[in-house]
Design a protein around this motif. Sequence first.
Motif, PDB file in Angstrom:
ATOM      1  N   ASN A 122       0.821  -1.216   0.000  1.00  0.00           N
ATOM      2  CA  ASN A 122       0.000   0.000   0.000  1.00  0.00           C
ATOM      3  C   ASN A 122       0.858   1.271   0.000  1.00  0.00           C
ATOM      4  OD1 ASN A 122      -2.439   1.308  -0.171  1.00  0.00           O
ATOM      5  ND2 ASN A 122      -2.872   1.247   2.033  1.00  0.00           N
ATOM      6  N   GLN A 123       1.981   1.218  -0.725  1.00  0.00           N
ATOM      7  CA  GLN A 123       2.839   2.396  -0.847  1.00  0.00           C
ATOM      8  C   GLN A 123       2.457   3.244  -2.054  1.00  0.00           C
ATOM      9  OE1 GLN A 123       6.481  -0.394  -0.302  1.00  0.00           O
ATOM     10  NE2 GLN A 123       7.256   1.659   0.155  1.00  0.00           N
ATOM     11  N   ILE A 124       1.674   2.662  -2.956  1.00  0.00           N
ATOM     12  CA  ILE A 124       1.272   3.348  -4.174  1.00  0.00           C
ATOM     13  C   ILE A 124      -0.064   2.756  -4.604  1.00  0.00           C
ATOM     14  CG2 ILE A 124       2.373   1.757  -5.823  1.00  0.00           C
ATOM     15  CD1 ILE A 124       3.339   4.228  -7.365  1.00  0.00           C
ATOM     16  N   MET A 125      -0.877   3.558  -5.308  1.00  0.00           N
ATOM     17  CA  MET A 125      -2.183   3.062  -5.733  1.00  0.00           C
ATOM     18  C   MET A 125      -2.047   1.974  -6.790  1.00  0.00           C
ATOM     19  SD  MET A 125      -5.465   3.084  -5.682  1.00  0.00           S
ATOM     20  CE  MET A 125      -5.879   4.552  -4.754  1.00  0.00           C
ATOM     21  N   ALA A 126      -1.257   2.260  -7.840  1.00  0.00           N
ATOM     22  CA  ALA A 126      -1.089   1.288  -8.915  1.00  0.00           C
ATOM     23  C   ALA A 126       0.242   1.521  -9.606  1.00  0.00           C
ATOM     24  CB  ALA A 126      -2.231   1.385  -9.925  1.00  0.00           C
ATOM     25  N   ALA A 127       0.829   0.444 -10.105  1.00  0.00           N
ATOM     26  CA  ALA A 127       2.074   0.524 -10.871  1.00  0.00           C
ATOM     27  C   ALA A 127       2.134  -0.683 -11.792  1.00  0.00           C
ATOM     28  CB  ALA A 127       3.284   0.551  -9.950  1.00  0.00           C
ATOM     29  N   ALA A 128       2.522  -0.451 -13.033  1.00  0.00           N
ATOM     30  CA  ALA A 128       2.587  -1.543 -14.001  1.00  0.00           C
ATOM     31  C   ALA A 128       3.602  -1.192 -15.079  1.00  0.00           C
ATOM     32  CB  ALA A 128       1.220  -1.798 -14.624  1.00  0.00           C
ATOM     33  N   ALA A 129       3.999  -2.176 -15.843  1.00  0.00           N
ATOM     34  CA  ALA A 129       4.920  -1.962 -16.960  1.00  0.00           C
ATOM     35  C   ALA A 129       4.416  -2.743 -18.157  1.00  0.00           C
ATOM     36  CB  ALA A 129       6.330  -2.417 -16.586  1.00  0.00           C
ATOM     37  N   PHE A 130       4.588  -2.178 -19.337  1.00  0.00           N
ATOM     38  CA  PHE A 130       4.212  -2.911 -20.544  1.00  0.00           C
ATOM     39  C   PHE A 130       5.151  -2.532 -21.678  1.00  0.00           C
ATOM     40  CE2 PHE A 130       1.529   0.801 -20.011  1.00  0.00           C
ATOM     41  CZ  PHE A 130       1.595   1.466 -21.226  1.00  0.00           C
ATOM     42  N   PHE A 178       6.313   2.532 -18.088  1.00  0.00           N
ATOM     43  CA  PHE A 178       5.915   2.311 -16.692  1.00  0.00           C
ATOM     44  C   PHE A 178       4.774   3.266 -16.362  1.00  0.00           C
ATOM     45  CE2 PHE A 178      10.335   0.991 -16.965  1.00  0.00           C
ATOM     46  CZ  PHE A 178      10.297  -0.246 -16.345  1.00  0.00           C
ATOM     47  N   LEU A 179       3.671   2.708 -15.949  1.00  0.00           N
ATOM     48  CA  LEU A 179       2.499   3.492 -15.555  1.00  0.00           C
ATOM     49  C   LEU A 179       2.390   3.479 -14.044  1.00  0.00           C
ATOM     50  CD1 LEU A 179      -0.381   4.808 -15.995  1.00  0.00           C
ATOM     51  CD2 LEU A 179      -1.245   2.461 -16.080  1.00  0.00           C
ATOM     52  N   PHE A 180       2.099   4.644 -13.445  1.00  0.00           N
ATOM     53  CA  PHE A 180       1.901   4.668 -11.996  1.00  0.00           C
ATOM     54  C   PHE A 180       0.770   5.623 -11.640  1.00  0.00           C
ATOM     55  CE2 PHE A 180       5.354   7.588 -13.081  1.00  0.00           C
ATOM     56  CZ  PHE A 180       4.932   8.788 -12.523  1.00  0.00           C
ATOM     57  N   VAL A 181       0.035   5.258 -10.595  1.00  0.00           N
ATOM     58  CA  VAL A 181      -1.039   6.092 -10.056  1.00  0.00           C
ATOM     59  C   VAL A 181      -0.740   6.311  -8.582  1.00  0.00           C
ATOM     60  CG1 VAL A 181      -3.516   6.319  -9.639  1.00  0.00           C
ATOM     61  CG2 VAL A 181      -2.700   5.106 -11.679  1.00  0.00           C
ATOM     62  N   PRO A 182      -0.502   7.553  -8.152  1.00  0.00           N
ATOM     63  CA  PRO A 182      -0.195   7.797  -6.737  1.00  0.00           C
ATOM     64  C   PRO A 182      -1.423   7.584  -5.856  1.00  0.00           C
ATOM     65  CG  PRO A 182      -0.396   9.872  -7.917  1.00  0.00           C
ATOM     66  CD  PRO A 182      -0.471   8.786  -8.951  1.00  0.00           C
ATOM     67  N   LYS A 183      -1.189   7.380  -4.585  1.00  0.00           N
ATOM     68  CA  LYS A 183      -2.291   7.263  -3.636  1.00  0.00           C
ATOM     69  C   LYS A 183      -3.093   8.564  -3.628  1.00  0.00           C
ATOM     70  CE  LYS A 183      -1.463   5.169   0.252  1.00  0.00           C
ATOM     71  NZ  LYS A 183      -0.874   4.800   1.560  1.00  0.00           N
ATOM     72  N   LEU A 184      -4.372   8.439  -3.337  1.00  0.00           N
ATOM     73  CA  LEU A 184      -5.266   9.601  -3.437  1.00  0.00           C
ATOM     74  C   LEU A 184      -4.902  10.695  -2.442  1.00  0.00           C
ATOM     75  CD1 LEU A 184      -8.730   7.861  -3.943  1.00  0.00           C
ATOM     76  CD2 LEU A 184      -7.290   8.941  -5.659  1.00  0.00           C
ATOM     77  N   PHE A 185      -4.370  10.304  -1.306  1.00  0.00           N
ATOM     78  CA  PHE A 185      -4.110  11.287  -0.252  1.00  0.00           C
ATOM     79  C   PHE A 185      -2.605  11.406   0.016  1.00  0.00           C
ATOM     80  CE2 PHE A 185      -8.160   9.126   0.732  1.00  0.00           C
ATOM     81  CZ  PHE A 185      -9.022  10.189   0.476  1.00  0.00           C
ATOM     82  N   SER A 235       2.091  12.769  -4.293  1.00  0.00           N
ATOM     83  CA  SER A 235       2.106  13.459  -5.578  1.00  0.00           C
ATOM     84  C   SER A 235       2.609  12.529  -6.669  1.00  0.00           C
ATOM     85  CB  SER A 235       3.013  14.684  -5.497  1.00  0.00           C
ATOM     86  OG  SER A 235       4.359  14.281  -5.267  1.00  0.00           O
ATOM     87  N   ASN A 236       2.438  12.966  -7.914  1.00  0.00           N
ATOM     88  CA  ASN A 236       3.001  12.213  -9.032  1.00  0.00           C
ATOM     89  C   ASN A 236       4.518  12.050  -8.883  1.00  0.00           C
ATOM     90  OD1 ASN A 236       0.738  11.566 -10.576  1.00  0.00           O
ATOM     91  ND2 ASN A 236       0.729  13.534 -11.631  1.00  0.00           N
ATOM     92  N   GLN A 237       5.187  13.119  -8.411  1.00  0.00           N
ATOM     93  CA  GLN A 237       6.638  13.067  -8.290  1.00  0.00           C
ATOM     94  C   GLN A 237       7.070  12.056  -7.233  1.00  0.00           C
ATOM     95  OE1 GLN A 237       8.963  14.719 -10.365  1.00  0.00           O
ATOM     96  NE2 GLN A 237      10.109  13.069  -9.377  1.00  0.00           N
ATOM     97  N   LYS A 238       6.349  12.032  -6.098  1.00  0.00           N
ATOM     98  CA  LYS A 238       6.685  11.064  -5.054  1.00  0.00           C
ATOM     99  C   LYS A 238       6.482   9.632  -5.564  1.00  0.00           C
ATOM    100  CE  LYS A 238       5.770  13.953  -0.973  1.00  0.00           C
ATOM    101  NZ  LYS A 238       4.920  14.142   0.226  1.00  0.00           N
ATOM    102  N   ALA A 239       5.400   9.438  -6.349  1.00  0.00           N
ATOM    103  CA  ALA A 239       5.149   8.108  -6.897  1.00  0.00           C
ATOM    104  C   ALA A 239       6.240   7.724  -7.901  1.00  0.00           C
ATOM    105  CB  ALA A 239       3.777   8.063  -7.564  1.00  0.00           C
ATOM    106  N   GLU A 240       6.648   8.692  -8.721  1.00  0.00           N
ATOM    107  CA  GLU A 240       7.713   8.414  -9.689  1.00  0.00           C
ATOM    108  C   GLU A 240       9.014   8.058  -8.976  1.00  0.00           C
ATOM    109  OE1 GLU A 240      10.473  10.684 -12.970  1.00  0.00           O
ATOM    110  OE2 GLU A 240       8.383  11.332 -12.822  1.00  0.00           O
ATOM    111  N   ASN A 241       9.289   8.727  -7.875  1.00  0.00           N
ATOM    112  CA  ASN A 241      10.512   8.436  -7.124  1.00  0.00           C
ATOM    113  C   ASN A 241      10.532   6.985  -6.643  1.00  0.00           C
ATOM    114  OD1 ASN A 241      11.294  11.081  -7.505  1.00  0.00           O
ATOM    115  ND2 ASN A 241      10.664  11.760  -5.456  1.00  0.00           N
ATOM    116  N   LEU A 242       9.352   6.474  -6.253  1.00  0.00           N
ATOM    117  CA  LEU A 242       9.273   5.074  -5.830  1.00  0.00           C
ATOM    118  C   LEU A 242       9.587   4.140  -6.992  1.00  0.00           C
ATOM    119  CD1 LEU A 242       6.031   5.144  -3.622  1.00  0.00           C
ATOM    120  CD2 LEU A 242       8.382   4.860  -2.818  1.00  0.00           C
ATOM    121  N   ILE A 243       9.068   4.457  -8.181  1.00  0.00           N
ATOM    122  CA  ILE A 243       9.334   3.629  -9.360  1.00  0.00           C
ATOM    123  C   ILE A 243      10.824   3.656  -9.693  1.00  0.00           C
ATOM    124  CG2 ILE A 243       8.748   3.204 -11.769  1.00  0.00           C
ATOM    125  CD1 ILE A 243       6.399   2.883  -9.834  1.00  0.00           C
TER     126      ILE A 243
END
Length: 716
Positions: free
Chosen positions: A112-120, A132-139, A142-150
């Motif tokens: 539960n560190q990120i809403m969604a993440a996938a690769a194709f 690489f697709l990512f969706v950050p958590k709603l609360f 940010s997009n940048q924080k989610a990208e940093n995780l990827i």
Amino acid sequence: SKMIAFYNTWYVANNMALILSGNFNVDEIRPIIEEKFNRLRSGELPKRPVYEEAPFKGREFVSGRFSPVNLGLMGFRTVPKLHPDKIKLDIATSILTNGSSTGLLDQLMLNNQIMAAAAFDMPYQDYGATIFLFVPKLFQQSNQKAENLIVQEIKNLREGKFDEKLIEAIKIEKYVEFQSGLENNFGRAMLLADAFVYGESIDAMFNYPAKIMAVTKDEVIQIANKYFGDNYLAFHSKMGFPKSEKIVKPGFKPVISNQEVHSAYADQIRQNPVQEINYKVIDFKEDIQTSEIKPSVYLYQVKNPVNDIFNLTFRYLTGTKNIRELAYLSSAFSYSGTLGKTALTFKTEMGLLGCSYSFSAGDANFDIQLSGPEANLETALKLLGELLKEPDFNENAVGKIFEDEKTNRKFERSEPQSVADALFEYVKYGKQSDYLSRMTLKEVKKINKEQLSSALSTLKTYQSEFHFSGNTQAEQLVDYINAYIELPNQAKPGTAPYYIPVQEFKENTVYFTHNKKAIQSNIYFLQNGDPFDTEFLPQISAFNIYFGGSFSGIVLQEIREFRSLSYSASGRYHTMDKPGFMTYYTGYVGTQADKTLEALSVYTDILENMPQKPERMPMVKNYLSLTMQSSRPSFRNLSFTVQDWKEKGYTEDPIVWMLDKYKALDFNDVVDFHSSFIKPKPHIISIVGNQKLLDLEAIGKYGKVILIKEKELYSK
């Protein structure tokens, strides 16, 4: 002249392949191919141009507002489909995300560190790309924080910070995918097509599993460093959409086609003799082996004649309409392990067996699917039994339920087309609409592990059945199920099939919902039907093909082809699962706002005064007969199909009597069906559109107008 030059250059015999996959006699087909295709000339092919793409320089960033929730993409330029590095790259990508949900990105979701993440992958002939697709958590993410995780997980891949067992699990997964893809004619034909397009030998294409098995961890690390470095395209989308473009209706006059004539080429095709297909009648008793596991719990088994991959579906005969929490129980299982194993540990063990599992909830059933190499069936079934017996619905699993559901509901209301679906559900079922009868977001937020465990316990008390395709002996499989799956000695009767009757209407009615984002009007039509009787199936089938059958059907031709009123238009008379359940008709038109009245006029007119073209009836009959003969269920779907037939009241393969009925049809049967079941019924119309662009008073010509606010269509 440009088109002719292109044709003369590229449409030559040495640039073509004819690919056939199916049940045919090679000795009969080969002479026909040689005769017909031998006339094609060969030609000298020009050298294909090479288009050079400059590499990315560091992180190149683009942003905008294009989505109902925040999301981002990272794009890396990689290699074409048959590049020597491609197979190693496949493994590297799968270490990040895979079908077993054991990848490094998958773990971000499990924790539960990120809403969604996938690769194709997007492998083409000149270049390839990995996205690489990512969706950050709603609360508070940010997009940048989610990208940093990827970025961090890609770095872990490059540094080899992953268990080598993961590679072995991925290899087995790729083997299963490859073998499963060859089970049907389409998959086999596409493999041959790829071989031709990419200039690869057939033997090399079939050698894919062996190449996968040879990849090492060091090679994966090397490839990851080569292609997943610091040079990539980053795209961030914030919540919102760009301003909609207003399209001005062009002043073109419609081109009126001559519908009474057809070409000599069409005449020649019609005159070609059609051979009878040598189909095999499905024997309900011989083709499906039925075993009783416990009282009222049955195993339906079909032999696998193709490979060593099994499929097992464990189906409880009750669903979300009876136990609402089941919709979220299926999601919770995706993020849960057992009391003794974390979700990642459990998924890894299953992955090392080459097996995959999934849960899905329907209105009247709850399915658990398990598949993989049959040699590992018992071990996989034992693991699945552990998960069902002692699932650990921990904080992460429960937390993901609300976040996922809130995201889904944002998407639901982000597009006018989705709102139109909700309105039509409301028109059909009122308060029983799926959008209203489901749990509210407040209720979903309060779901806890106790509720999920209670829902599971209740589910286990209901009648169930097992569908298996494989070659394990029935007695052995029954022993496995009894040993590892908890089943009640006396199960409650199932609630399947679940039936909600469509609301009955006595007069023409128009339901309208205003949506300020709607450039188009999304229009649905509904008519009440009569109790379902299998005797009417041939007439219903013929009407559906004649009236609503894609580009050959009256609806699409009259509305799109002849008048350009809509890109999409359809119509269908729906039958139900059991005799006696009520049938109904539905139609759809999506059209520009300024064409709404004209589209309504044309559609209602063809419903009331169906254009009659009796010359099309031979095409309708041939289509129905040939489709029924050539669309027999695969061995994977055979037991499900037969159970569905039994629900409809059949005691034998319906092809036995349906083919004779199809051959005996004439155009009067279609006309009579329309006159009895369509023409006299009231029109119920639902429209989602922009009220400022429409004349509701004029729309009132088609029925009493009822305004429905968008918020009335959804549970809170």
